[in-house]
Design an enzyme around this catalytic site. Sequence first.
Site, short mmCIF file in Angstrom:
data_model
loop_
_atom_site.label_atom_id
_atom_site.label_comp_id
_atom_site.label_asym_id
_atom_site.label_seq_id
_atom_site.Cartn_x
_atom_site.Cartn_y
_atom_site.Cartn_z
N GLU A 1 7.24 -25.29 -24.95
CA GLU A 1 8.46 -26.07 -24.71
C GLU A 1 8.12 -27.54 -24.52
O GLU A 1 7.18 -27.88 -23.80
CB GLU A 1 9.17 -25.53 -23.47
CG GLU A 1 10.42 -26.30 -23.08
CD GLU A 1 11.06 -25.77 -21.81
OE1 GLU A 1 11.19 -26.55 -20.84
OE2 GLU A 1 11.40 -24.58 -21.76
N LYS B 1 6.70 -22.46 -20.95
CA LYS B 1 7.88 -23.21 -20.54
C LYS B 1 7.50 -24.26 -19.49
O LYS B 1 6.34 -24.36 -19.09
CB LYS B 1 8.96 -22.26 -20.03
CG LYS B 1 9.52 -21.37 -21.15
CD LYS B 1 10.65 -20.50 -20.67
CE LYS B 1 11.91 -21.29 -20.36
NZ LYS B 1 12.50 -21.90 -21.57
N ASP C 1 13.61 -28.75 -26.08
CA ASP C 1 14.56 -28.32 -25.04
C ASP C 1 15.41 -29.48 -24.54
O ASP C 1 14.88 -30.50 -24.10
CB ASP C 1 13.79 -27.68 -23.87
CG ASP C 1 14.72 -26.96 -22.92
OD1 ASP C 1 15.59 -26.21 -23.39
OD2 ASP C 1 14.57 -27.14 -21.69
N LYS D 1 17.79 -13.71 -21.42
CA LYS D 1 18.84 -13.77 -20.40
C LYS D 1 19.82 -12.63 -20.64
O LYS D 1 20.93 -12.82 -21.13
CB LYS D 1 19.54 -15.13 -20.44
CG LYS D 1 18.64 -16.29 -20.09
CD LYS D 1 19.36 -17.62 -20.24
CE LYS D 1 18.42 -18.79 -19.94
NZ LYS D 1 19.09 -20.10 -20.14
N ARG E 1 34.26 6.25 -19.26
CA ARG E 1 34.11 4.87 -18.80
C ARG E 1 32.78 4.26 -19.21
O ARG E 1 32.71 3.10 -19.61
CB ARG E 1 34.31 4.80 -17.28
CG ARG E 1 34.24 3.40 -16.67
CD ARG E 1 34.96 2.33 -17.48
NE ARG E 1 36.35 2.65 -17.79
CZ ARG E 1 37.08 2.02 -18.69
NH1 ARG E 1 36.54 1.04 -19.42
NH2 ARG E 1 38.33 2.37 -18.92
#
Length: 225
Positions: A140, A107, A162, A75, A40
């Site tokens: 950003e 950011k 962005d 992410k 698995r």
Amino acid sequence: RRFDPAMKVEVFINDGAEVKPGDVAMVVEGKVQSLLQTERLMLNIMQRMSGIATLTKQYTQKLQPFKTRLLDTRKTTPNFRLLEKEAVKIGGGVNHRFGLYDMIMLKDNHIDYCGGIEKAIEKAYAYVQQVKPGLKIEVETRNIEDVKKVMEVGKVNRIMLDNFKPEQIAEALKIIDGKYETEASGGINLSNIEAYAATGVDYISSGAIIHQARSLDLSLKAVII
């Protein structure tokens, strides 16, 4: 092999090869107990990474007529970043940062906490000069005014645009005029990625190629020898 050195693996399909239903990727030979205990985990990883590579390939195929390259993001699934980013590379994408250590990215939250783009860039630049010379800085921007502020300060390597629309990207690129690398991010998907690439932006980053990928359906079938 790590779980049971006596297990033997014969691979028939290499990473990056296209597959179709019914293909046999590999044959694993060993004790029944070892096969059942590792089955698995092995299938889950192969299914997950194959799904990421497949989705990444769909994105990179859209980019073939353009100079724009596809980046992943941080992410990722906890503890699986290394494998997921490898799957992106197999699908034709380019790895962005692995962590906070290999590029400074300023950011929106960093900029707001610092009191503005100018202050954030100056502090980051001072850190790089004093602590880690050569470390790249990306900043950003949220609108054209931000882009103009960055151009006044300089001292960065890449400007992220962005949540810009394609026409806003085109406007920003005229202001940047090739002086810095450019990256488009936010709201970019398979239906509009070509419009963004047509602007001439250097990179498009997408978290979706990892967190929206659908696992391929793989199974391990027993043969008694």
